[in-house]
Design a protein around this motif. Structure first.
Motif, PDB file in Angstrom:
ATOM      1  N   ALA A   1       0.843  -1.204   0.000  1.00 32.99           N
ATOM      2  CA  ALA A   1       0.000   0.000   0.000  1.00 32.99           C
ATOM      3  C   ALA A   1       0.880   1.256   0.000  1.00 32.99           C
ATOM      4  O   ALA A   1       0.475   2.316  -0.446  1.00 32.99           O
ATOM      5  CB  ALA A   1      -0.916  -0.001   1.217  1.00 32.99           C
ATOM      6  N   LEU A   2       2.068   1.144   0.535  1.00 31.05           N
ATOM      7  CA  LEU A   2       3.122   2.160   0.465  1.00 31.05           C
ATOM      8  C   LEU A   2       4.369   1.446  -0.082  1.00 31.05           C
ATOM      9  O   LEU A   2       4.404   0.233  -0.113  1.00 31.05           O
ATOM     10  CB  LEU A   2       3.436   2.733   1.855  1.00 31.05           C
TER      11      LEU A   2
ATOM     12  N   GLY B   1       4.743   5.564  -1.592  1.00 36.90           N
ATOM     13  CA  GLY B   1       4.038   6.332  -2.604  1.00 36.90           C
ATOM     14  C   GLY B   1       2.606   6.554  -2.218  1.00 36.90           C
ATOM     15  O   GLY B   1       2.090   5.926  -1.305  1.00 36.90           O
ATOM     16  N   GLY B   2       1.931   7.460  -2.917  1.00 34.17           N
ATOM     17  CA  GLY B   2       0.524   7.690  -2.678  1.00 34.17           C
ATOM     18  C   GLY B   2       0.248   8.449  -1.394  1.00 34.17           C
ATOM     19  O   GLY B   2       1.162   8.967  -0.750  1.00 34.17           O
TER      20      GLY B   2
ATOM     21  N   VAL C   1       5.843   8.307   1.835  1.00 37.25           N
ATOM     22  CA  VAL C   1       4.492   8.594   1.387  1.00 37.25           C
ATOM     23  C   VAL C   1       4.468  10.028   0.869  1.00 37.25           C
ATOM     24  O   VAL C   1       5.252  10.870   1.312  1.00 37.25           O
ATOM     25  CB  VAL C   1       3.513   8.369   2.571  1.00 37.25           C
TER      26      VAL C   1
ATOM     27  N   ASP D   1      -5.127   7.045  -1.257  1.00 38.79           N
ATOM     28  CA  ASP D   1      -4.838   5.711  -1.783  1.00 38.79           C
ATOM     29  C   ASP D   1      -5.042   4.616  -0.759  1.00 38.79           C
ATOM     30  O   ASP D   1      -5.296   3.465  -1.106  1.00 38.79           O
ATOM     31  CB  ASP D   1      -3.378   5.656  -2.275  1.00 38.79           C
TER      32      ASP D   1
ATOM     33  N   ARG E   1      -9.910   7.033  -2.849  1.00 38.13           N
ATOM     34  CA  ARG E   1     -10.235   7.126  -4.272  1.00 38.13           C
ATOM     35  C   ARG E   1     -11.242   6.032  -4.602  1.00 38.13           C
ATOM     36  O   ARG E   1     -11.187   4.948  -4.048  1.00 38.13           O
ATOM     37  CB  ARG E   1      -8.986   6.841  -5.112  1.00 38.13           C
TER      38      ARG E   1
ATOM     39  N   ALA F   1      -9.674  -2.546  -4.792  1.00 36.61           N
ATOM     40  CA  ALA F   1      -8.290  -2.918  -4.463  1.00 36.61           C
ATOM     41  C   ALA F   1      -7.515  -1.850  -3.700  1.00 36.61           C
ATOM     42  O   ALA F   1      -6.301  -1.946  -3.584  1.00 36.61           O
ATOM     43  CB  ALA F   1      -7.507  -3.362  -5.705  1.00 36.61           C
ATOM     44  N   HIS F   2      -8.206  -0.834  -3.159  1.00 37.45           N
ATOM     45  CA  HIS F   2      -7.530   0.060  -2.227  1.00 37.45           C
ATOM     46  C   HIS F   2      -7.560  -0.567  -0.839  1.00 37.45           C
ATOM     47  O   HIS F   2      -8.526  -1.212  -0.457  1.00 37.45           O
ATOM     48  CB  HIS F   2      -8.226   1.431  -2.183  1.00 37.45           C
TER      49      HIS F   2
END
Lengths: 409, 409
Positions: free
Chosen positions: B175-176, B178-179, B206, B253, B278, B282-283
């Protein structure tokens, strides 16, 4: 299992210090383009997860990427082709990021690699003790002499290590030792794993195991093999499309199943497990299943909820299978508990059950915006929900769409 | 963290070869008697699990037994007293089985001790790498200078190790990095954990963290502390009983929350998480919660299902809390994924939210046999569902009973 050396036992992680780039819209739009090109149900986050896995594991095979991301092998292969077309992944296999790919990953702020997954248990929460290495070896031999997997009914045998780990999960969760264990389908030979583990430890770990399966070959193999192992195994030949025979109802302390990998298969086999358990809350059901998209998993978990079962554990890559290409050879293992509202409402079942049955069927979807019902599948106006999504609801033009039941043939 | 020595890293299990006894009904009936004496919702299986844990861990404190079995501390204490009254557990603390207790355990076929839980990660699936020991130390210091936990709104701070493990879970699940990360409530200071981990690793992990919390003290502590750490943290003071401010909708995200430990708290905070993500499947949403009985957990998981979220991981003892006696100081950590049908339907909320609010309220139960609705709680004819169960449904005499909504005050 070969005993591991101390440095293998330690965690290992690779930390790469990130060059930081401001986020740019073009990088994000690549994710959207690739997701749309393969009509990826997981959308841009799915593409992101493949890029992260590539960054972390490269060079990596499609199968390894499938396992790391939980996406099916054919989907990962399609994504790989799209990334290759854009010059982001090497033509040479196993795949790695090109310079442009590495640059994209950095622009997305994902240029950091840190996987803290425990290396002792590979994130499976439990470890096979040395005393049970012998059980693994013996089970491997028993698998070779047993019936082969029947792919048409979604059989795919889990490895000998997985069988022993399932037995350890029963012990570690406190569902065993003692009491009676019900196996709803057992082409995986978990009954023999329980018997072999008992034999290795010097005495049975369960009062009785009951195996219900449709295959006389499997039941025969179990009966013959178990004869000298000291664990009472009762085998019952039965088509699980029908409710359990009355004499098996309400009798068992714990149940385990690895059903056909469809929502119908999950509901059916879990219903039979519930029928066989003693009434009341806090009885364990152990449920093995293959990785599906979030929408398909929601359907499966809705079935679990409707049976009044509640999650008490979920290990993503717990189960390893031999020769099961599509799912990258792994599946999850879910520990469920009964509640006071647990009950089976499943009568005789005559619909499609196995993955192969379902590919030729239509499914009804409901538009979340206007409640219109739309059929999707072979012979329908939309052959996939991705196509429907692209066009929007024929009634209101919107969506999204919730999956419903299969259309009767 | 102090690096562990190789033999601590290895798994450890104690195998005691079982003397086998034929199962006898009197042994089983002790379980039923004890379960009934304390009106244990988990029934005889719950008593079984305490006996197994005693056999395995003895001598063991009530807290250790609570942690091993997932039963709340007061319940384990009550069970201990009942077992003591029957001469099955020693008067001396910490508790162990008496000779009669050991005999009972053997007669129940439970005289085998094998805990295969991975000792490297304690069954948590991931391990804090040495490079992040510094982050643990720094977070411990930050906790001391921050606001104290407010018990009246179910606050209870997780340990510094837990904070770092939550960050690792974000990275390990992909999930990280990024975002953008959304924290729905953050008295646990996970935002600072993300910032400190980034600082230790040499750059933010992040793009941005957004913290939504009702407490100006917590937000102020986060803002002041984060100033020099290189991670962008946006703080928004907001009562989560109200929908998220429009400018936070559909923007993030990944989300994380550790809500009040009631079904209402879970639904409310998860709804706000969903509002902030968002759109699309799949988040990730990471959800921390305390151990409850199977029936209460079914209610919580029904709320999760109704939001269209699906389970992708569940680690039972992942979260450790400081000074939270009732739950033995641990809680589970559930990884949820959005689907195409994920949506928040939660408007403004004005009902009871925290454990303390709810103890004075009645709840409506529905009889599964005849659909009668019966109120249970302070001032009602039945003050507990255990008492209702004992009497049976006032309309049809049967049951079981499904929990419904709290009765408005």
């Amino acid at each position: 299992m070969v005993p591991e050396s101390p440095d293998q036992l330690a965690w290992s992680s690779i930390v790469t210090n990130a060059r930081r780039h401001p986020r740019s819209t073009p990088a994000d739009s690549v994710l959207t383009e690739v997701a749309e090109a393969v009509r990826l149900q997981e959308g841009p986050p799915g593409v992101r997860s493949v890029l992260r896995a590539l960054r972390r594991l490269a060079p990596a095979s499609t199968k390894e990427l499938s396992r790391a991301t939980g996406l099916p092998v054919p989907i990962v292969a399609a994504l790989g082709n799209e990334l290759r077309r854009r010059g982001l992944v090497t033509e040479a296999r196993p795949s790695r990021l090109t310079e442009a790919g590495a640059d994209l990953v950095a622009r997305l702020g994902m240029d950091l690699v840190l996987d803290a997954t425990c290396r002792t248990c590979d994130g499976r929460e439990l470890v096979i003790p040395e005393v049970l290495d012998e059980a693994v070896t013996r089970l491997r031999a028993l698998m070779e002499s047993g019936p082969a997997a029947d792919m048409t009914i979604d059989q795919s045998h889990c490895t000998a290590e997985t069988k022993v780990r399932r037995v350890l999960a029963l012990l570690t969760a406190g569902a065993l030792p003692g009491g009676s264990l019900l196996l709803i389908g057992d082409d995986d030979l978990v009954s023999l794993a329980v018997a072999v583990v008992g034999d290795v430890l010097g005495g049975p770990i369960v009062e009785q195991v009951t195996v219900v399966d449709i295959s006389p070959e499997i039941l025969d193999h179990i009966q013959k093999t178990a004869a000298g192992l000291g664990t009472r195994i009762e085998t019952v030949q039965h088509d699980l499309r029908r409710p359990l025979p009355a004499e098996l109802h309400g009798r068992h302390d714990v149940a385990m199943t690895d059903p056909p990998y469809t929502p119908e298969g999950a509901r059916l086999f879990l219903s039979r497990a519930v029928e066989g358990l003693r009434p009341g809350p806090a009885h364990s059901v152990f449920f093995s299943f293959g990785g599906k998209s979030p929408d398909e998993m929601l359907e499966v978990q809705r079935e679990i909820m409707e049976l009044g079962l509640v999650t008490n554990g979920y290990v993503r890559n717990f189960n390893e299978y031999e020769g099961s290409g599509i799912l990258g050879g792994v599946g999850f293992f879910q520990h469920l508990l009964t509640t006071t509202s647990t009950a089976s409402r499943q009568g005789e079942f005559s619909g499609p059950l196995y993955t192969g049955d379902k590919r030729t069927r239509q499914r009804e979807y409901t538009c979340a915006a206007c409640d219109a019902r739309i059929r999707v599948g072979p012979g329908a106006r939309w052959t996939s929900v991705a196509a429907l999504r692209e066009d929007g609801c024929p009634q209101c033009g919107k969506g999204p769409f919730r999956p419903g039941r299969l259309v009767p043939a």
